[in-house]
Design a protein around this motif. Structure first.
Motif, PDB file in Angstrom:
ATOM      1  N   ASP A 356       0.836  -1.192   0.000  1.00  0.00           N
ATOM      2  CA  ASP A 356       0.000   0.000   0.000  1.00  0.00           C
ATOM      3  C   ASP A 356       0.875   1.248   0.000  1.00  0.00           C
ATOM      4  N   GLU A 357       0.248   2.417   0.104  1.00  0.00           N
ATOM      5  CA  GLU A 357       0.965   3.690  -0.011  1.00  0.00           C
ATOM      6  C   GLU A 357       2.004   3.870   1.088  1.00  0.00           C
ATOM      7  N   LEU A 362       0.495  -6.030   1.330  1.00  0.00           N
ATOM      8  CA  LEU A 362      -0.926  -6.382   1.319  1.00  0.00           C
ATOM      9  C   LEU A 362      -1.158  -7.833   0.917  1.00  0.00           C
ATOM     10  N   ASN A 379      -6.436  -1.029  -2.664  1.00  0.00           N
ATOM     11  CA  ASN A 379      -5.534  -0.029  -2.068  1.00  0.00           C
ATOM     12  C   ASN A 379      -4.059  -0.313  -2.344  1.00  0.00           C
ATOM     13  N   GLY A 380      -3.774  -1.140  -3.347  1.00  0.00           N
ATOM     14  CA  GLY A 380      -2.382  -1.388  -3.718  1.00  0.00           C
ATOM     15  C   GLY A 380      -1.799  -0.212  -4.479  1.00  0.00           C
TER      16      GLY A 380
END
Length: 428
Positions: A356-357, A362, A379-380
């Protein structure tokens, strides 16, 4: 789909995706407008439709979360080559209405094949009604038809005209077998991404494919299979090894045996170690170490300016009053050193990881299954793969909203969205 059966030979099926909301007239307008004049007067869509060579364009779209996607069907009375050219022209469309768009051709379907399939199916039903002898006769016909279909699906691929399944050109992962009968047997059970080496001397086509695909070598359970393994490891980039049971050949395996052999395929280094192939393991390790060393050199050269900056900042901190305390060294997903270390690990384990950010992992998948499984991750932001960066891999990453893709090898990539950073260390 309502089309004139007298003129339709092929149906072009295109998938569309836009970054905003559009309607059916916008799609049709973009198809006519952005292909106009592209292929000359003979293949102008408006003229072809007026003359009856192209049927009515059908659009089926759906809007979710501010994006529109769907399917376009275009019936064609043109020949195979002209229909293929027209289909390829649709992929040049980059805007629909006010929105950016992406068009991919999923298939150019020969509708006559469907008609022949219906004839075969109906013939089977009629033979079954012909009495006690009808069953055996029907089964014989079905087997003959099945064999003919399988033979027609086999391609002659590459400059050596190697026997191959119909998916060999588009698949990210391929299965290399020994001969034509092996390809036929796998094709019989729906496995279409195969290619045969036709002996122990590995053809140039297979060598080149191994550079950009994930390769599983599937060989017989005899001495000949061992020879092919040794030859392939010397001249090609093999990722996994699968073998038929001892004393059997790939061409005679049942569906259950094939699935089991491919399910339990072994990474090359593990296979060589477990089978006592010391020299082959040594050569394989040296080749991999060289690839990783080359990668490290490239990353180190890119890191040097940042390293000098950190040293400069450190000196200032040692002199009180010249600068505020130095922030702790970055170790997140954006740090090239982190990427390097992770690539080393994923290259060895043949795996893919998604972050993720904030740099939190993940998901993690085997290279061979990643393109199917990673689509469900939300949300990758970053993907690191120890395998090949293919066109399909990039397309899926784009649809997921991924911003950065790192990998060991760059496959056959023809389109790369500007929104995605794609880096293959082997080319730096």
């Amino acid at each position: 789909m309502n089309v004139d059966p007298n003129i339709t030979k092929y149906v072009i099926k295109a998938k569309i995706l836009t970054d905003g909301v559009v309607e059916k007239p916008d799609v049709v307008g973009a198809i006519f407008g952005q292909t106009e004049g592209l292929l000359g007067e003979e293949l102008d869509l408006r003229d072809l439709q007026k003359s009856g060579k192209i049927g009515r364009i059908e659009v089926d779209i759906d809007t979710k979360n501010g994006r529109t996607e769907g399917v376009v069907l275009i019936p064609s009375g043109l020949d195979q080559v002209e229909s293929s050219i027209l289909a390829a022209a649709l992929e040049t469309i980059d805007r629909i209405g006010p929105c950016k768009a992406k068009v991919d051709i999923e298939d150019v379907e020969d509708v006559r094949i469907n008609k022949r399939d219906k004839v075969i199916q109906r013939a089977e039903e009629l033979y079954k009604k012909m009495g006690t002898n009808g069953k055996s006769l029907s089964e014989s016909i079905i087997q003959s038809v099945r064999e003919e279909v399988e033979k027609k699906e086999i391609l002659s691929y590459g400059e050596e005209h190697l026997p191959a399944g119909p998916a060999i050109g588009a698949s990210d992962s391929i299965i290399v077998v020994e001969g034509r009968n092996d390809v036929l047997n796998l094709l019989r059970y729906g496995i279409k991404n195969t290619i045969a080496v036709q002996g122990t001397s590995v053809p140039k086509t297979v060598k080149e494919l191994s550079k950009s695909r994930t390769v599983t070598l599937f060989v017989d359970g005899d001495h000949g299979g061992e020879l092919i393994i040794k030859e392939m490891l010397q001249v090609a980039d093999v990722d996994f090894i699968a073998r038929a049971p001892q004393g059997t050949e790939v061409e005679e395996l049942t569906y259950k045996q094939i699935v089991k052999a491919l399910k339990y395929k072994t990474p090359v280094n593990q296979y060589l170690e477990s089978h006592g192939m010391v020299e082959e393991l040594k050569e394989f390790t040296e080749k991999n170490n060289k690839a990783i060393a080359d990668m490290n050199i490239n990353i180190e050269s890119n890191e040097e300016p940042a390293k000098q900056k950190r040293e400069h900042e450190k000196k200032h901190v040692e002199n009180p009053g010249t600068q505020a305390p130095v922030v702790e060294e970055i170790t997140d997903i954006n740090d090239p050193k982190f990427v390097r270390n992770k690539l080393n690990e994923l290259f060895e384990s043949k795996a893919v990881e998604i972050y993720d950010e904030a740099g939190n992992p993940l998901a993690r998948y085997p290279v061979s299954d990643a393109v199917e499984l990673m689509q469900g991750v939300k949300n990758g932001v970053t993907v690191i793969t120890g395998g090949v960066i293919s066109q399909r891999f990039i397309d899926i990453a784009y649809n997921m909203g991924i911003k950065s893709v790192y990998g060991m090898k760059m496959g056959h990539v023809t389109k790369k969205p500007e929104e995605i950073k794609v880096v293959a260390w082997e080319h730096m």
